[in-house]
Motif scaffolding. Structure first.
Motif, mmCIF file in Angstrom:
data_model
loop_
_atom_site.group_PDB
_atom_site.id
_atom_site.type_symbol
_atom_site.label_atom_id
_atom_site.label_comp_id
_atom_site.label_asym_id
_atom_site.label_seq_id
_atom_site.Cartn_x
_atom_site.Cartn_y
_atom_site.Cartn_z
ATOM 1 N N ARG A 53 0.830 -1.435 -0.011
ATOM 2 C CA ARG A 53 0.009 -0.098 -0.065
ATOM 3 C C ARG A 53 0.988 1.393 0.072
ATOM 4 N N THR A 56 2.200 1.872 -3.567
ATOM 5 C CA THR A 56 1.273 2.397 -4.513
ATOM 6 C C THR A 56 0.653 3.711 -4.151
ATOM 7 N N GLY A 57 1.229 4.212 -2.897
ATOM 8 C CA GLY A 57 0.658 5.393 -2.445
ATOM 9 C C GLY A 57 -0.677 5.342 -2.024
ATOM 10 N N LEU A 58 -1.098 4.346 -2.003
ATOM 11 C CA LEU A 58 -2.402 4.076 -1.232
ATOM 12 C C LEU A 58 -2.653 4.367 0.040
ATOM 13 N N LEU A 59 -1.435 4.055 0.839
ATOM 14 C CA LEU A 59 -1.213 4.516 2.094
ATOM 15 C C LEU A 59 -0.435 5.560 1.900
ATOM 16 N N SER A 87 -1.552 -3.059 -10.880
ATOM 17 C CA SER A 87 -1.598 -3.462 -9.570
ATOM 18 C C SER A 87 -2.839 -4.171 -9.242
ATOM 19 N N ILE A 89 -4.103 -5.432 -5.487
ATOM 20 C CA ILE A 89 -3.833 -5.375 -4.012
ATOM 21 C C ILE A 89 -4.987 -5.962 -3.172
ATOM 22 N N GLU A 90 -4.548 -6.797 -2.281
ATOM 23 C CA GLU A 90 -5.717 -7.668 -1.423
ATOM 24 C C GLU A 90 -6.606 -8.399 -2.307
ATOM 25 N N THR A 91 -8.041 -8.116 -1.731
ATOM 26 C CA THR A 91 -9.028 -8.602 -2.606
ATOM 27 C C THR A 91 -9.324 -7.722 -3.908
ATOM 28 N N PRO A 92 -10.048 -8.365 -4.950
ATOM 29 C CA PRO A 92 -10.146 -7.664 -6.247
ATOM 30 C C PRO A 92 -10.899 -6.584 -5.941
ATOM 31 N N SER A 93 -11.027 -5.347 -6.419
ATOM 32 C CA SER A 93 -11.786 -4.300 -6.627
ATOM 33 C C SER A 93 -12.562 -4.303 -7.734
ATOM 34 N N LEU A 94 -13.757 -4.572 -7.586
ATOM 35 C CA LEU A 94 -14.601 -4.199 -9.055
ATOM 36 C C LEU A 94 -15.754 -3.876 -8.722
ATOM 37 N N TYR A 95 -16.475 -3.388 -9.877
ATOM 38 C CA TYR A 95 -17.949 -2.814 -10.094
ATOM 39 C C TYR A 95 -18.727 -3.929 -10.180
ATOM 40 N N LEU A 96 -19.278 -4.470 -9.046
ATOM 41 C CA LEU A 96 -20.293 -5.541 -9.017
ATOM 42 C C LEU A 96 -21.401 -5.544 -9.821
ATOM 43 N N MET A 150 -7.610 -6.699 -15.565
ATOM 44 C CA MET A 150 -7.814 -5.197 -15.349
ATOM 45 C C MET A 150 -6.364 -4.830 -15.078
#
Lengths: 309, 752
Positions: A53, A56-59, A87, A89-96, A150
């Motif tokens: 994190r 990637t600058g997320l944190l 990238s 990171i952790e669980t996939p971030s998707l638009y469900l 992605m």
């Protein structure tokens, strides 16, 4: 111009803590050379995700983090540098609520790419028949594969993957590994991959960094790892009157020890040495009844993993 | 090279747009925008049986504008802010479910871009909600009208400016709420909590900030409600109301909301370093300063040494003059002509700091206004086709005073209910007084908080006066109305004990307060207050007069004496009792007051039944002079009218019908025009060819004086000897007119 040796990711003495009394990362340094597959190995809770994190600058690091990407400090190059990296990171971030295809199209828009790149990307991860379905209906593995598609969409120079095989079935894991290797070999993509599974990393990485309790335990190529003391293998020999036979091997293995009356211990570099040792002892007439070879790295890794889980 | 602040804006906007697909945002906007107009139409459909019939003569109104008088408050008060809360939560929540924040935050777009795109997308959809609301209101009402009929007085010019300005103001009034809710919805990564917080704040604001208090122009959750209370916006010709400015002030919180988003996850860490506090402190200071600027008490520049009333009149016919009366003195204090285009302008002399004035247009109905020394008032006066149909909009420096006086205090008070006939039980003195003190406080609070749409409060003079008048009202309740209704003896110990508690109210007014002299309610109160020690049955009027005379001579005493005589004169039944009142008039020092009472007395005596109807100079259309003297020997019915008087034209046809019906009786029907403009009268006669005798008075002033005519139409009935039968006949449209006519002619009452 960046020199060939310029690391794609570099961090120097990276420390981070949410609270001063409980540091999460302390003095982490890592260097990911271009073209490498860098395995970032550590048990759960070692600080892998926090590191990713921060990379990637997320944190946001409260001070200057000292991290650089492509030779530039992240404070200066993000978010522009995201053009060159993908990238997950952790669980996939998707638009469900969107279809798989729309998720890819959305990403194409964000990255300023052609939307028609979405369909071939689906094919890479074997989702071509599910493109029109809403992601809500996808299985965990399908979501993971979509997320990887992605991350790969813009064919980035650098790929950051956090536990990418989580949730995949064994066949999927193999496929994923092959995909990584292919991308690395054919397109020269540098891959930074975190995992808590040693054998996972061993099988495909060229470089490895091991993190434990917020500190770097090792960093180097796979060869360096094999040559390091961590990779030393320990041989225990069970035989009668152990102390009598120490002399036979002492010249070759100065570190030999008698563990007890019937047990000798020494370190070897390679399995092949075991046969030679055995022959020597037998020729000398030693009554050997057991030879046991321990894999040092795996044992060490098992040990730290167990103490943390 | 520096990366631009809004890096990747276009890609981010295009991606945001794609996210809306299947997100339900369109439905949400459509439903929340259309629900109020839809409910309104359903309600009208089921309640139309109870609606008053459509008034064909009502003032002309724009149909489109009128729609928003009804539906706007339900929208702005609840459904619109709710729509903002839900939409913003939905748009922010698109990223919450699978933490898609981390997906977009690892793309080549800056965080500032991400936040700004969310804000702009929210603002866009809020604009969509407003647009849907406006269109739905017009569409549903048009459908209803197709079904229910077109109101006769409606005009249908599309008021583009009004609609655009209303939509824009509604949108702006929601932007502050939007910014705050977006901040909350992004920081709290949940859908339910931001909605819960928003709706709770909305409900609290609806309960707490109702009314005109500061909260309703400050609290972000009540600003849309404030805007919706004023569909026509500023009364002072400004673009926006304070609530809308305040909404923009709340938008200034955006940098802070962005900062909280940007450092989410390591907030505590970041705020440990002092350098980071600069921005939030600066933002809060800016919001504070801007709020103070918006909420600061407004004041208007008063004139030096003069008071001006100006304005313009619109209507089917134009009166030719405007007259201003002092309402409590019942005396004309200024007059001016009205220009043909309806514009008028006059200066008025005032005695007290603030006075109630009656403004009359030639003969038609007047309107009450309140003017203070140095005020410049502007009256937009719209006349309808019959008396009572008029709309007067007052602006200028006296706007707050006049709006407050239209609806002073509160509509319902418990004390008022206890004292009304509807309340049948009893109530103990102590409980009554407790309640009375509470409501007195509340009235004072309402007074202090009163503001016009533009944020103008009452001037200090008016406010202190109104504080006193409120005190007078509550003292009247306590000292006179309660004992009268509940039959309490003055020396009842329990009552005396309870009365002691109204001491704080008593301190507000002195026994003989010269600043209140312009207010009739103070006169009425004093007439009871100064003689409250007298037993029942005593002659309180003369005792009151005695006690007034004990006060120092001056304007105040004179006005109170005048008021006493005037009201006694109006109530007197015969000329003998009027004569005895006129003796007391000599006690008044001001010769103008005395003269006014004498004129009134003479007029009342002159207009009695059996008194000779004064002869006035008049002529026919062919200039031949005529006089009532030539009509002796028969009854004469006179219709006093003018071409510019809309209401007169409603009555005249009925009057003509009666003339035809009684043409065989010994009676002449005359239409007496008081038009000052001869040409207008000629033109009217040529165009309408009326069937009865048409006279025109040479002098309007003569008619006004001789017959005490201060409003037209006016109908007179004169007997064959030239004496009054009735100088104040009812309107011919009223059945009593014919009843009185038949009585005079000695005809039997008609059947049915």
């Amino acid at each position: 111009m960046t020199s060939v040796a310029q690391p794609v990711i570099a961090a120097r003495n990276l420390s981070f803590a949410f609270h001063p009394s409980r540091p999460i990362l302390s003095n982490i340094s890592l260097e990911v050379p271009p073209g490498s597959i860098y395995g970032f190995l550590g048990p759960n809770g070692a600080g892998k995700t926090t590191t990713m994190r921060l990379l990637t600058g997320l944190l946001r690091h409260p001070n200057n983090s000292g991290i650089s990407l492509f030779g530039q400090s992240i404070d200066e190059c993000l978010p522009q540098a995201f053009h060159r990296m993908g990238s997950l990171i952790e669980t996939p971030s998707l638009y469900l609520h969107l279809s798989g295809l729309d998720n890819l199209r959305l990403l194409a828009r964000l990255r300023g790419l052609q939307e028609r790149m979405a369909e071939p990307a689906l094919k890479w991860v074997g989702l071509e028949r599910d493109g029109q379905r809403r992601v809500k209906q996808y299985s965990l593995g399908m979501k993971q594969r979509l997320a990887i598609a992605m991350a790969l969409l813009s064919e980035p120079e650098l790929l950051l993957l956090d536990e990418p095989v989580n949730g995949l079935d064994p066949a999927g894991m193999v496929e994923m590994r092959e995909l990584m290797k292919t991308l690395n070999r054919e397109k020269g993509i540098t891959i930074f991959i975190s995992s808590h599974l040693l054998n996972e990393v061993e099988k495909m990485c060229t470089h490895i960094g091991i993190i434990h309790r917020g500190g770097m335990q090792f960093e180097g190529t796979m060869q360096q790892l094999a040559a390091s003391s961590l990779a030393e293998k320990k041989l225990t020999i069970s035989l009668m009157e152990a102390w009598r036979w120490m002399e036979v091997l002492a010249a070759e293995y100065p570190g030999i020890q008698a563990v007890d009356a019937e047990k000798l211990a020494l370190t070897v570099k390679d399995k092949s040495e075991v046969t030679a040792i055995n022959r020597k002892l037998v020729l000398a007439g030693a009554p050997v009844y057991e030879l046991k070879l321990h894999d040092g790295l795996e044992e060490w890794f098992m040990q730290i993993t167990q103490t943390n889980s | 090279m520096r990366i631009p602040y809004f890096y990747g804006f276009r890609p981010a906007w295009r991606a945001e747009w794609l996210k809306l697909k299947g997100s339900g945002v369109t439905w949400l906007a459509a439903v929340l925008g259309a629900v109020v107009p839809l409910l309104g139409i359903v309600f009208r459909f089921f309640s139309r049986a109870f609606d008053p019939p459509l008034e064909p003569e009502a003032l002309r109104f724009n149909w489109f504008e009128s729609l928003f008088d009804d539906s706007l408050q339900g929208f702005g008060g609840f459904f619109y802010p709710l729509a903002i809360i839900l939409l913003v939560s939905r748009l922010a929540g698109l990223e919450h479910k699978t933490d898609a924040w981390k997906l977009i935050e690892t793309q080549p777009v800056s965080r500032l871009t991400i936040w700004s795109v969310k804000w702009l997308m929210s603002a866009l959809w809020v604009a969509v909600v407003v647009t849907i609301f406006m269109f739905a209101t017009i569409l549903f009402n048009a459908l209803f009208m197709a079904f229910d009929g077109v109101p006769a007085a409606a005009t249908f010019g599309l008021p583009v400016g009004f609609l655009l300005q209303l939509a824009l103001r509604l949108w702006i009034s929601g932007l502050g709420l939007l910014t705050i809710q977006l901040g909350v919805s992004i920081i709290i990564r949940s859908t339910v909590w931001p909605i819960t917080i928003g709706v709770a704040a909305l409900i609290v604001s609806n309960m707490v900030a109702s009314g005109n208090g500061l909260a309703s122009t400050f609290w972000p959750y009540s600003l849309t409600s404030y805007t919706s209370r004023y569909p026509y916006g500023s009364e002072m010709g400004k673009w926006m109301l304070p609530a809308e400015w305040q909404s923009l002030v709340w938008v200034l919180l955006a940098p802070l909301a962005f900062m909280l988003y940007n450092y989410r996850g390591s907030l505590k860490l970041v705020f440990r370093s002092a350098a980071v506090w600069g921005m939030p402190v600066l933002v809060l200071a800016m919001v504070g300063a801007a709020s103070w600027w918006v909420q600061r008490p407004q004041s208007l520049t008063m004139l030096e040494g003069r008071t001006v009333i100006a304005g313009n009149i619109q209507g089917p016919a134009m009166p030719d003059s405007i007259r201003v009366y002092n309402a409590s003195l019942d005396m004309e204090i200024a007059a001016a002509p009205v220009q043909p285009n309806g514009v008028f302008h006059l200066q008025v002399p005032l005695q007290a700091d603030v006075e109630e004035l009656l403004v009359k247009l030639s003969f038609t109905n007047g309107t009450k206004i309140f003017a203070g020394k140095g005020d410049s008032l502007h009256l937009s006066w719209e006349l309808g086709a019959r008396p009572g149909l008029q709309k007067v909009k007052i602006t200028g420096t006296g706007i707050a005073n006049n709006q407050y006086m239209q609806n002073p205090g509160r509509e319902f008070t418990m004390v008022g209910y206890f004292l009304s006939d509807d309340f049948k039980e009893g109530i103990e003195p102590s409980r009554f007084i407790t309640r009375l003190l509470e409501e007195w406080e509340e009235d004072n609070k309402t007074l202090r908080q009163f503001k016009t749409a533009d944020g103008f409060g009452l001037g200090p003079v008016m406010r202190s006066m109104q504080e006193k008048l409120i005190a007078v009202q509550y003292l009247d309740y306590a000292y006179f109305m309660y004992p009268a209704k509940f039959k309490v003896d003055a020396d009842d110990p329990e009552w005396q004990k309870a009365l002691k508690r109204v001491e704080p109210i008593l301190r507000q007014v002195s026994d003989f307060d010269s600043s209140l002299v312009g207010w009739p309610q103070y006169h009425q109160f004093l007439r009871k207050w100064l003689v409250r020690d007298l037993p029942k049955g005593a002659d309180k009027d003369s005792a009151y007069q005695q006690r007034l005379l004990q006060q120092p001579a001056g304007v105040t005493r004179d006005r109170l004496l005048f008021d006493l005589c005037n009201s006694r004169l109006e109530l007197a039944r015969d000329s003998a009792s009027r004569a005895s009142i006129m003796q007391d008039v000599a006690l008044i020092a001001n010769p103008k007051f005395r003269q006014s009472l004498e004129v009134k007395n003479n007029l009342l005596n002159r207009l009695r039944k059996g008194q000779p109807a004064p002869l006035f100079a008049a002529h026919l259309a062919n200039d031949q002079s005529v006089s009532l003297a030539s009509l002796r020997g028969q009854f004469v019915a006179v219709d006093v009218w003018a071409t510019w008087c809309g209401p007169c034209r409603q009555q005249s046809p009925v009057f003509e019908k009666l003339a035809a019906k009684y043409k065989d009786q010994p009676i002449t029907f005359i239409a007496l025009s008081v038009d000052e403009n001869r040409a207008a009268w000629d033109k009217f006669l040529a165009a309408n060819n009326p069937k009865i005798a048409q006279w025109r008075a040479f002098s309007l002033a003569e008619i006004r004086q001789m017959y005490g005519v201060d409003a037209i139409p006016r109908f007179l009935l004169i007997d064959p000897d030239g004496n009054f039968v009735n100088a104040q006949m009812p309107m011919p449209t009223d059945a009593n007119f014919e009843v009185l006519l038949r009585q005079a002619l000695g005809l039997p009452a008609e059947e049915g």
